[in-house]
Design an enzyme around this catalytic site. Sequence first.
Site, PDB file in Angstrom:
ATOM      1  CG  ASN A  74      41.728  44.430  47.528  1.00 21.66           C
ATOM      2  OD1 ASN A  74      41.209  43.425  47.252  1.00 21.66           O
ATOM      3  ND2 ASN A  74      42.838  45.118  47.930  1.00 21.66           N
ATOM      4  CG  HIS A  86      42.721  43.348  42.005  1.00 22.59           C
ATOM      5  ND1 HIS A  86      41.916  42.122  42.256  1.00 22.59           N
ATOM      6  CD2 HIS A  86      41.923  44.030  43.887  1.00 22.59           C
ATOM      7  CE1 HIS A  86      41.767  41.926  44.050  1.00 22.59           C
ATOM      8  NE2 HIS A  86      41.963  42.703  44.122  1.00 22.59           N
ATOM      9  CB  CYS A  97      39.483  39.831  42.700  1.00 20.52           C
ATOM     10  SG  CYS A  97      40.850  39.962  40.747  1.00 20.52           S
TER      11      CYS A  97
END
Length: 436
Positions: A378, A356, A68
């Site tokens: 995201n 994250h 991520c």
Amino acid sequence: MTVTSDFTQKLYENFAENTKLRAVENAVTKNGLLSSLEVRGSHAANLPEFSLDLTKDPVTNQKQSGRCWMFAALNTFRHKFINEFKTEDFEFSQAYTFFWDKYEKSNWFMEQIIGDVAMDDRRLKFLLQTPQQDGGQWDMMVAIFDKYGIVPKAVYPESQASSSSRELNQYLNKLLRQDAEILRYTIEQDGDVQAVKEELLQEVFNFLAVTLGLPPQNFEFAFRNKDNEYKKFVGTPKEFYNEYVGIDLNNYVSVINAPTADKPYNKSYTVEFLGNVVGGKEVKHLNVEMDRFKKLAIAQMQAGETVWFGCDVGQESNRSAGLLTMDSYDFKSSLDIEFTQSKAGRLDYGESLMTHAMVLAGVDLDADGNSTKWKVENSWGKDAGQKGYFVASDEWMDEYTYQIVVRKDLLSEEELAAYEAKPQVLLPWDPMGALA
């Protein structure tokens, strides 16, 4: 106290007398905990409309990997590329940076192993627990960009191992723990440690090249933009970065909000053993209060730049609805349970840390310029959230966001001086050393 059978029997009786809990039991055992406790009203209160909205580009997908932080960093560049070169869509190769991060982390691990940490030292046990992993932090990404550049995804596409990294990590860590024993034995025998280390790194390189594919040293890339203009590049990955991104990453700093007693505000911090490129950029954070933290993020977006940020995404998260809010689930009305720990308490007692990284792509401001909700890009693909985008409430940002990356020129003189001062070194297992 000892838990006696009489005490447990009393708990049985108390539960049986609570008709509300019995009703909730039936709902939860059939439908699951969060599905049963979901608050529908939180959807209407957090509609995906923002007074400042920087992108509607299609989202990317890290799939079954922990990349991520790479996706978030490359997405900030990607928006710049799409806007400047007027392309329909474009992605930089996340597999390319993945390869070099794994390679450099392996060398980083070996360097720590041949240091002076004793076998019974908790720090060595910490290193051996996870020699390397997918996650990382912003400064580690900068170290990779500086040394290796970037390439388009079309030039170095995904492999099975980059999209689903469990097997790669399992066997690379197995190899590195074995290498640690070999290096320690070589030191005990007064052997040539660097020569042995070079042989071991060749094995690591071979393993990565087989699982991820050999990364290009030179390449050609051509594309047409929305105006049907043809563009072609021939050169190295570093030359490609300089020509098509061209951002001086030394002008960006990591800012954190860690309200624990051991981390005074307006001071800089680093974390022992945290890094990837030996001799590369040091991982370093400036700790500021949350109001200032948010103002810095807003200022960067108002200047037209999205913001890389790190958070604890699993907390109060409704993945299907794309909501990060403090009122997504109602435990109090259903279970008579309240979660009242402060942000500092959650950090100190192991309940929360950064898990994250994503991109702040917009914000909704009230008449006074204060944030009310945030647009989050995201990297879980278009089927998560609302075409891949999430809405974070301002309260959720306060409680579960820990890190942003902003331009140095947004800092005050005092903040910049604090950032550039010698950082306090945190222990390896400090929550601010968590990898996104």
